[in-house]
Design a protein around this motif. Sequence first.
Motif, PDB file in Angstrom:
ATOM      1  N   GLU A 311       0.855  -1.182   0.000  1.00  9.69           N
ATOM      2  CA  GLU A 311       0.000   0.000   0.000  1.00  9.69           C
ATOM      3  C   GLU A 311       0.894   1.236   0.000  1.00  9.69           C
ATOM      4  OE1 GLU A 311      -3.322   2.430   2.670  1.00  9.69           O
ATOM      5  OE2 GLU A 311      -2.718   0.385   3.252  1.00  9.69           O
ATOM      6  N   TYR A 312       0.567   2.194  -0.837  1.00  9.71           N
ATOM      7  CA  TYR A 312       1.373   3.408  -0.880  1.00  9.71           C
ATOM      8  C   TYR A 312       1.144   4.184   0.408  1.00  9.71           C
ATOM      9  CZ  TYR A 312       4.264   6.646  -3.488  1.00  9.71           C
ATOM     10  OH  TYR A 312       5.323   7.400  -3.921  1.00  9.71           O
ATOM     11  N   SER A 313       2.215   4.367   1.168  1.00  8.73           N
ATOM     12  CA  SER A 313       2.100   4.979   2.495  1.00  8.73           C
ATOM     13  C   SER A 313       2.910   6.265   2.551  1.00  8.73           C
ATOM     14  CB  SER A 313       2.584   4.009   3.575  1.00  8.73           C
ATOM     15  OG  SER A 313       3.971   3.746   3.409  1.00  8.73           O
ATOM     16  N   GLY A 314       2.635   7.061   3.578  1.00 13.28           N
ATOM     17  CA  GLY A 314       3.322   8.329   3.780  1.00 13.28           C
ATOM     18  C   GLY A 314       2.405   9.346   4.423  1.00 13.28           C
ATOM     19  N   ASP A 315       2.887  10.579   4.532  1.00 14.46           N
ATOM     20  CA  ASP A 315       2.097  11.649   5.132  1.00 14.46           C
ATOM     21  C   ASP A 315       1.041  12.133   4.147  1.00 14.46           C
ATOM     22  OD1 ASP A 315       3.719  11.479   7.357  1.00 14.46           O
ATOM     23  OD2 ASP A 315       5.076  13.078   6.678  1.00 14.46           O
ATOM     24  N   VAL A 376      -3.759   1.342  -8.088  1.00 20.53           N
ATOM     25  CA  VAL A 376      -5.211   1.446  -8.041  1.00 20.53           C
ATOM     26  C   VAL A 376      -5.630   2.113  -6.738  1.00 20.53           C
ATOM     27  CG1 VAL A 376      -7.394   0.204  -8.324  1.00 20.53           C
ATOM     28  CG2 VAL A 376      -5.289  -0.753  -9.289  1.00 20.53           C
ATOM     29  N   ARG A 377      -6.586   3.032  -6.851  1.00 19.76           N
ATOM     30  CA  ARG A 377      -7.154   3.678  -5.661  1.00 19.76           C
ATOM     31  C   ARG A 377      -8.479   3.004  -5.311  1.00 19.76           C
ATOM     32  NH1 ARG A 377      -7.900   9.708  -6.494  1.00 19.76           N
ATOM     33  NH2 ARG A 377      -8.330   9.121  -8.638  1.00 19.76           N
ATOM     34  N   VAL A 386      -4.346   3.761  -1.734  1.00 18.79           N
ATOM     35  CA  VAL A 386      -3.664   3.448  -2.992  1.00 18.79           C
ATOM     36  C   VAL A 386      -2.942   2.127  -2.821  1.00 18.79           C
ATOM     37  CG1 VAL A 386      -2.012   4.229  -4.724  1.00 18.79           C
ATOM     38  CG2 VAL A 386      -3.386   5.913  -3.474  1.00 18.79           C
ATOM     39  N   LEU A 387      -3.273   1.142  -3.665  1.00 24.94           N
ATOM     40  CA  LEU A 387      -2.677  -0.178  -3.596  1.00 24.94           C
ATOM     41  C   LEU A 387      -1.851  -0.435  -4.859  1.00 24.94           C
ATOM     42  CD1 LEU A 387      -5.667  -2.325  -2.251  1.00 24.94           C
ATOM     43  CD2 LEU A 387      -3.995  -0.974  -0.966  1.00 24.94           C
ATOM     44  N   LEU A 388      -0.736  -1.135  -4.686  1.00 27.67           N
ATOM     45  CA  LEU A 388       0.107  -1.567  -5.796  1.00 27.67           C
ATOM     46  C   LEU A 388      -0.080  -3.067  -5.962  1.00 27.67           C
ATOM     47  CD1 LEU A 388       3.366   0.441  -5.017  1.00 27.67           C
ATOM     48  CD2 LEU A 388       1.467   1.068  -6.493  1.00 27.67           C
ATOM     49  N   VAL A 389      -0.543  -3.470  -7.170  1.00 27.79           N
ATOM     50  CA  VAL A 389      -0.895  -4.859  -7.432  1.00 27.79           C
ATOM     51  C   VAL A 389      -0.211  -5.295  -8.726  1.00 27.79           C
ATOM     52  CG1 VAL A 389      -2.792  -6.485  -7.769  1.00 27.79           C
ATOM     53  CG2 VAL A 389      -3.118  -4.482  -6.306  1.00 27.79           C
ATOM     54  N   ALA A 390       0.285  -6.523  -8.765  1.00 30.91           N
ATOM     55  CA  ALA A 390       0.896  -7.051  -9.982  1.00 30.91           C
ATOM     56  C   ALA A 390      -0.169  -7.184 -11.063  1.00 30.91           C
ATOM     57  CB  ALA A 390       1.546  -8.404  -9.702  1.00 30.91           C
TER      58      ALA A 390
END
Length: 421
Positions: A311-315, A376-377, A386-390
């Motif tokens: 999962e795209y993480s951060g502030d 993908v959101r 926001v997820l990063l999927v193959a």
Amino acid sequence: MDPAAPSSSPSSPQLGRKRTAASTLEEPLTPKRHCSMDDVMRRAPAVDAPLPVARAASTLEEPLTPQRYSSLDDVMRRAPAVDAPPPVARERVYTYYETLLCETCGSADSEDDLILCDRCDRGHHTFCLRPIVSQVPVGPWFCPICAPPIQAPKSFPVNERKIFNFFGIQKDEQDAQAAECKPSKDARRRRKRSHVMHKKRRRILPFVPSEDGARRLKQLASLASALTTSKTEFCNELTYMPNMAPRSSNLARLEVGGIQVLHKEDKESLELCTTMQKRGEFPPLLVVYDSQEGFTVQADGNIKDMTFLAEYSGDVDYLENRANDDCDCLMTLLLSANPSQNLVICPDKRGNISRFFSGINNHTPDGKKKKNVKCVRYNIDGESHVLLVACRDIACGDKLYYDYNGFATQEIIMTEIDKFL
């Protein structure tokens, strides 16, 4: 003679005055004579004559040196022919900048995003560079070829205790969490359903961590090295810091056009992956350093299509607060109908492996061939994530690429930023 008559003596002053007056009236006026051209030329000094004495004895210490002007013959002798071609240097500069192309994609489009190297004068799109440049640099900029070599970062020690402390892994809770990581019987039965139905629905699959514990430690050490070098604190979820966007601003219903809702089965897969990560089991990914591209991510094992990676993480912050941010990995989180409510994810202070995935220009044939991850959101419990999927099967050793800051996300961010400037 009559004594009363006036005296006619020539010495009489009255007679003298009369004669003078009479003479001035009787004599005709003599016309004035103007100088003719012959007189002027006759009186003019010769061309090679020395300067007058008075001018030579002026207040100047040294005599004035007469200036020599170019004659018409000199001018005509030096002038180029009418049909002569323009100078070579001028023709070269004009044609070079008129036909300037990006060295990566070979396109001359998006001139505002095309930057020139201050050493070789070659052009590069900001979104074609690796790592991607978020905006045109203000000061001098050198392309990856001309830039001075960067020393490889110091590797994080492959030590279990240090690695567990860095990622906040609690070893005592691993056994308790191991049971939670086992899929339920219902989930196993669902996976045994028709393969055609599974492909049609395109559900997210949980990742399969490496079985070798030493290999997992090496993977985590590579991520710790990248985060330490980038001065980034590890964080595997969205964070809401003071003086930034509050959590209440991340409402998926504010998204223009809406966001797809995460399916129940996909949510179970995501929860399973979160539990595995808490006990130190991560996707089989390795962060490697490249002298030109910086940190990149490659598969350290075979990964199936539709596998969840991160999962795209951060502030979380408002986009308008990041208008002048030079961070090269901003990610769109929420696009609201009200531009002032647009949100982005900023992993420059806190983040995870997602910030090191390589962005790819997905609008070129080569980019489409390289792309193996999609961004993908999703609407998860009313919030945007926001997820990063193959997006296809990934072989071990393949570098991971996705349409991160190429034209999709970065174009949206820069377009919205321009509205505030």
